[in-house]
Write a protein that holds these residues in place. Structure first.
Motif, short mmCIF file in Angstrom:
data_model
loop_
_atom_site.label_atom_id
_atom_site.label_comp_id
_atom_site.label_asym_id
_atom_site.label_seq_id
_atom_site.Cartn_x
_atom_site.Cartn_y
_atom_site.Cartn_z
N LYS A 116 0.84 -1.21 0.00
CA LYS A 116 0.00 0.00 0.00
C LYS A 116 0.87 1.25 0.00
O LYS A 116 0.61 2.20 -0.75
CB LYS A 116 -0.92 -0.01 1.22
N ASN A 132 3.84 1.72 -1.10
CA ASN A 132 4.56 1.90 -2.36
C ASN A 132 3.68 1.76 -3.59
O ASN A 132 4.17 1.78 -4.72
CB ASN A 132 5.73 0.89 -2.43
N ASN A 133 2.38 1.56 -3.35
CA ASN A 133 1.40 1.42 -4.43
C ASN A 133 1.84 0.38 -5.47
O ASN A 133 1.87 0.66 -6.67
CB ASN A 133 1.15 2.78 -5.09
N THR A 134 2.22 -0.79 -4.96
CA THR A 134 2.64 -1.87 -5.85
C THR A 134 2.17 -3.23 -5.33
O THR A 134 2.44 -3.58 -4.19
CB THR A 134 4.16 -1.87 -6.07
#
Length: 115
Positions: A38, A40-42
Protein backbone atom coordinates in the motif's frame (compact mmCIF):
# COMPACT_ATOMS: atom_id res chain seq x y z
CA UNK A 1 29.87 -0.21 12.84
CA UNK A 2 27.64 -3.22 13.12
CA UNK A 3 26.61 -5.01 9.92
CA UNK A 4 22.94 -4.43 10.60
CA UNK A 5 23.28 -0.70 9.90
CA UNK A 6 22.19 -0.30 6.29
CA UNK A 7 24.02 1.73 3.67
CA UNK A 8 21.57 4.58 4.35
CA UNK A 9 21.99 4.42 8.13
CA UNK A 10 18.73 2.65 8.97
CA UNK A 11 19.06 -0.11 11.55
CA UNK A 12 18.09 -3.39 9.88
CA UNK A 13 17.63 -4.98 13.32
CA UNK A 14 14.45 -2.88 13.61
CA UNK A 15 13.16 -3.77 10.13
CA UNK A 16 10.02 -5.87 10.13
CA UNK A 17 11.15 -7.82 7.05
CA UNK A 18 14.33 -8.89 8.84
CA UNK A 19 12.41 -9.73 12.01
CA UNK A 20 9.94 -11.83 9.98
CA UNK A 21 12.85 -13.60 8.26
CA UNK A 22 14.81 -14.30 11.45
CA UNK A 23 11.69 -15.61 13.22
CA UNK A 24 10.21 -17.31 10.14
CA UNK A 25 7.00 -15.45 10.95
CA UNK A 26 4.52 -15.76 8.09
CA UNK A 27 1.91 -13.60 9.85
CA UNK A 28 4.39 -10.73 10.11
CA UNK A 29 5.38 -11.29 6.47
CA UNK A 30 1.72 -10.82 5.49
CA UNK A 31 1.41 -7.67 7.61
CA UNK A 32 4.63 -6.18 6.20
CA UNK A 33 3.71 -7.06 2.61
CA UNK A 34 0.27 -5.49 2.96
CA UNK A 35 1.69 -2.32 4.53
CA UNK A 36 4.60 -1.95 2.09
CA UNK A 37 2.45 -2.76 -0.98
CA UNK A 38 0.00 0.00 0.00
CA UNK A 39 2.75 2.43 0.97
CA UNK A 40 4.56 1.90 -2.36
CA UNK A 41 1.40 1.42 -4.43
CA UNK A 42 2.64 -1.87 -5.85
CA UNK A 43 1.03 -5.31 -5.76
CA UNK A 44 4.42 -6.94 -6.42
CA UNK A 45 5.22 -6.84 -2.71
CA UNK A 46 3.76 -10.06 -1.37
CA UNK A 47 4.42 -12.16 1.72
CA UNK A 48 6.59 -14.40 -0.47
CA UNK A 49 8.93 -11.47 -1.15
CA UNK A 50 9.47 -10.61 2.51
CA UNK A 51 12.80 -12.33 3.13
CA UNK A 52 15.78 -10.24 4.23
CA UNK A 53 18.68 -10.53 6.66
CA UNK A 54 19.85 -6.94 6.18
CA UNK A 55 21.30 -4.59 3.60
CA UNK A 56 24.94 -5.27 4.44
CA UNK A 57 24.59 -8.75 5.96
CA UNK A 58 25.34 -11.94 4.11
CA UNK A 59 22.28 -13.81 2.97
CA UNK A 60 18.90 -13.12 1.45
CA UNK A 61 17.76 -9.56 0.81
CA UNK A 62 14.42 -7.93 0.03
CA UNK A 63 14.31 -7.41 -3.75
CA UNK A 64 14.11 -3.62 -3.50
CA UNK A 65 17.18 -3.50 -1.27
CA UNK A 66 19.27 -5.84 -3.38
CA UNK A 67 18.30 -4.66 -6.88
CA UNK A 68 16.57 -1.29 -6.86
CA UNK A 69 17.90 0.81 -3.98
CA UNK A 70 19.81 3.72 -5.48
CA UNK A 71 21.53 4.41 -2.15
CA UNK A 72 22.91 0.88 -1.89
CA UNK A 73 23.98 0.97 -5.56
CA UNK A 74 25.86 4.24 -5.01
CA UNK A 75 27.56 3.07 -1.81
CA UNK A 76 28.65 -0.17 -3.47
CA UNK A 77 29.91 1.59 -6.62
CA UNK A 78 32.02 3.95 -4.50
CA UNK A 79 33.44 1.10 -2.43
CA UNK A 80 31.95 2.35 0.84
CA UNK A 81 30.21 0.45 3.63
CA UNK A 82 27.66 3.25 4.19
CA UNK A 83 26.90 6.80 3.08
CA UNK A 84 28.69 7.97 6.22
CA UNK A 85 32.02 7.46 4.46
CA UNK A 86 31.07 9.82 1.64
CA UNK A 87 32.06 13.49 1.82
CA UNK A 88 28.91 14.36 -0.17
CA UNK A 89 26.45 12.76 2.28
CA UNK A 90 25.08 15.99 3.77
CA UNK A 91 24.10 17.28 0.32
CA UNK A 92 23.12 14.00 -1.34
CA UNK A 93 19.67 13.76 -2.91
CA UNK A 94 19.72 9.96 -2.72
CA UNK A 95 19.91 9.73 1.08
CA UNK A 96 18.30 13.10 1.91
CA UNK A 97 14.81 11.79 2.65
CA UNK A 98 16.08 9.13 5.03
CA UNK A 99 18.52 11.24 7.01
CA UNK A 100 16.12 14.19 6.94
CA UNK A 101 13.33 12.15 8.50
CA UNK A 102 15.24 9.75 10.71
CA UNK A 103 17.70 11.21 13.19
CA UNK A 104 18.87 7.73 14.24
CA UNK A 105 19.88 6.93 10.65
CA UNK A 106 21.73 10.21 10.34
CA UNK A 107 23.48 9.67 13.68
CA UNK A 108 24.50 6.16 12.61
CA UNK A 109 26.07 7.60 9.46
CA UNK A 110 27.73 10.51 11.24
CA UNK A 111 29.33 8.11 13.69
CA UNK A 112 31.07 6.47 10.71
CA UNK A 113 32.12 9.83 9.31
CA UNK A 114 33.77 10.82 12.59
CA UNK A 115 36.06 7.77 12.65
Amino acid sequence: MKDTIACCGLDCEKCEARIATINNDDNLRREVADKWAKMNNTPEITPETIHCLGCRCNGVKFYFCSHLCEIRKCVTARGFETCGECSEMENCDKVAMIIGNNSDAKNNLLSVASK
